[in-house]
Design a protein around this motif. Structure first.
Motif, PDB file in Angstrom:
ATOM      1  N   UNK A 126       2.168  14.149  -7.810  1.00  0.00           N
ATOM      2  CA  UNK A 126       0.844  13.660  -8.228  1.00  0.00           C
ATOM      3  C   UNK A 126       0.943  12.643  -9.353  1.00  0.00           C
ATOM      4  N   UNK A 127       1.805  12.859 -10.328  1.00  0.00           N
ATOM      5  CA  UNK A 127       1.883  11.933 -11.459  1.00  0.00           C
ATOM      6  C   UNK A 127       2.435  10.571 -11.025  1.00  0.00           C
ATOM      7  N   UNK A 128       3.398  10.552 -10.094  1.00  0.00           N
ATOM      8  CA  UNK A 128       3.929   9.285  -9.587  1.00  0.00           C
ATOM      9  C   UNK A 128       2.848   8.504  -8.856  1.00  0.00           C
ATOM     10  N   UNK A 129       2.076   9.194  -8.015  1.00  0.00           N
ATOM     11  CA  UNK A 129       1.006   8.528  -7.273  1.00  0.00           C
ATOM     12  C   UNK A 129      -0.091   8.033  -8.214  1.00  0.00           C
ATOM     13  N   UNK A 130      -0.432   8.816  -9.218  1.00  0.00           N
ATOM     14  CA  UNK A 130      -1.454   8.394 -10.179  1.00  0.00           C
ATOM     15  C   UNK A 130      -1.012   7.150 -10.943  1.00  0.00           C
ATOM     16  N   UNK A 131       0.254   7.080 -11.318  1.00  0.00           N
ATOM     17  CA  UNK A 131       0.764   5.890 -12.002  1.00  0.00           C
ATOM     18  C   UNK A 131       0.748   4.686 -11.066  1.00  0.00           C
ATOM     19  N   UNK A 132       1.172   4.886  -9.827  1.00  0.00           N
ATOM     20  CA  UNK A 132       1.243   3.773  -8.878  1.00  0.00           C
ATOM     21  C   UNK A 132      -0.145   3.216  -8.559  1.00  0.00           C
ATOM     22  N   UNK A 186      -2.945   3.916 -10.401  1.00  0.00           N
ATOM     23  CA  UNK A 186      -3.738   3.724 -11.607  1.00  0.00           C
ATOM     24  C   UNK A 186      -4.969   4.606 -11.672  1.00  0.00           C
ATOM     25  N   UNK A 187      -4.999   5.656 -10.851  1.00  0.00           N
ATOM     26  CA  UNK A 187      -6.143   6.568 -10.839  1.00  0.00           C
ATOM     27  C   UNK A 187      -5.778   7.826 -10.059  1.00  0.00           C
ATOM     28  N   UNK A 188      -6.662   8.812 -10.124  1.00  0.00           N
ATOM     29  CA  UNK A 188      -6.511  10.046  -9.353  1.00  0.00           C
ATOM     30  C   UNK A 188      -7.398   9.993  -8.125  1.00  0.00           C
ATOM     31  N   UNK A 189      -7.065  10.797  -7.136  1.00  0.00           N
ATOM     32  CA  UNK A 189      -7.888  10.893  -5.947  1.00  0.00           C
ATOM     33  C   UNK A 189      -7.191  11.727  -4.896  1.00  0.00           C
ATOM     34  N   UNK A 190      -7.931  12.084  -3.851  1.00  0.00           N
ATOM     35  CA  UNK A 190      -7.283  12.806  -2.755  1.00  0.00           C
ATOM     36  C   UNK A 190      -6.252  11.895  -2.096  1.00  0.00           C
ATOM     37  N   UNK A 191      -5.178  12.489  -1.602  1.00  0.00           N
ATOM     38  CA  UNK A 191      -4.103  11.715  -0.996  1.00  0.00           C
ATOM     39  C   UNK A 191      -4.225  11.780   0.527  1.00  0.00           C
ATOM     40  N   UNK A 192      -4.260  10.621   1.162  1.00  0.00           N
ATOM     41  CA  UNK A 192      -4.240  10.510   2.619  1.00  0.00           C
ATOM     42  C   UNK A 192      -2.934   9.832   2.998  1.00  0.00           C
ATOM     43  N   UNK A 193      -2.225  10.391   3.978  1.00  0.00           N
ATOM     44  CA  UNK A 193      -0.928   9.856   4.383  1.00  0.00           C
ATOM     45  C   UNK A 193      -0.997   9.392   5.828  1.00  0.00           C
ATOM     46  N   UNK A 194      -0.581   8.164   6.065  1.00  0.00           N
ATOM     47  CA  UNK A 194      -0.502   7.597   7.405  1.00  0.00           C
ATOM     48  C   UNK A 194       0.969   7.347   7.708  1.00  0.00           C
ATOM     49  N   UNK A 195       1.474   7.968   8.769  1.00  0.00           N
ATOM     50  CA  UNK A 195       2.887   7.848   9.133  1.00  0.00           C
ATOM     51  C   UNK A 195       3.014   6.954  10.363  1.00  0.00           C
ATOM     52  N   UNK A 196       3.896   5.968  10.284  1.00  0.00           N
ATOM     53  CA  UNK A 196       4.102   5.040  11.381  1.00  0.00           C
ATOM     54  C   UNK A 196       2.981   4.030  11.462  1.00  0.00           C
ATOM     55  N   UNK A 197       2.841   3.205  10.438  1.00  0.00           N
ATOM     56  CA  UNK A 197       1.663   2.345  10.288  1.00  0.00           C
ATOM     57  C   UNK A 197       1.719   1.040  11.068  1.00  0.00           C
TER      58      UNK A 197
END
Length: 64
Positions: free
Chosen positions: A19-25, A27-38
């Motif tokens: 979570x902290x890596x994603x928040x830094x990348x 610049x904010x917090x939020x629910x995480x959605x992952x798309x695989x094979x874009x």
């Protein structure tokens, strides 16, 4: 699209992707959605635009 956006929005491949890596990348917090094979990223971009509150992480499994 990925060639244009990747250099700005890429995460380090080695992780960790906690979570902290994603928040830094993002610049904010939020629910995480992952798309695989874009593929080209067109559908992922539309998904992200439709969910502006989310942190959309796109994972491509093949080298461009």
């Amino acid at each position: 699209m990925l060639a244009d956006l990747g250099p700005t929005w890429s995460l380090p491949a080695e992780g960790p992707w906690d979570a902290s890596t994603l928040e830094r990348a993002f610049g904010r917090r939020g629910p995480v959605l992952v798309d695989v094979g874009v593929g080209s990223g067109t559908a992922t971009r539309a998904w992200a635009q439709g969910h502006p509150e989310a942190l959309v992480v796109a994972l491509e499994l093949h080298r461009p």
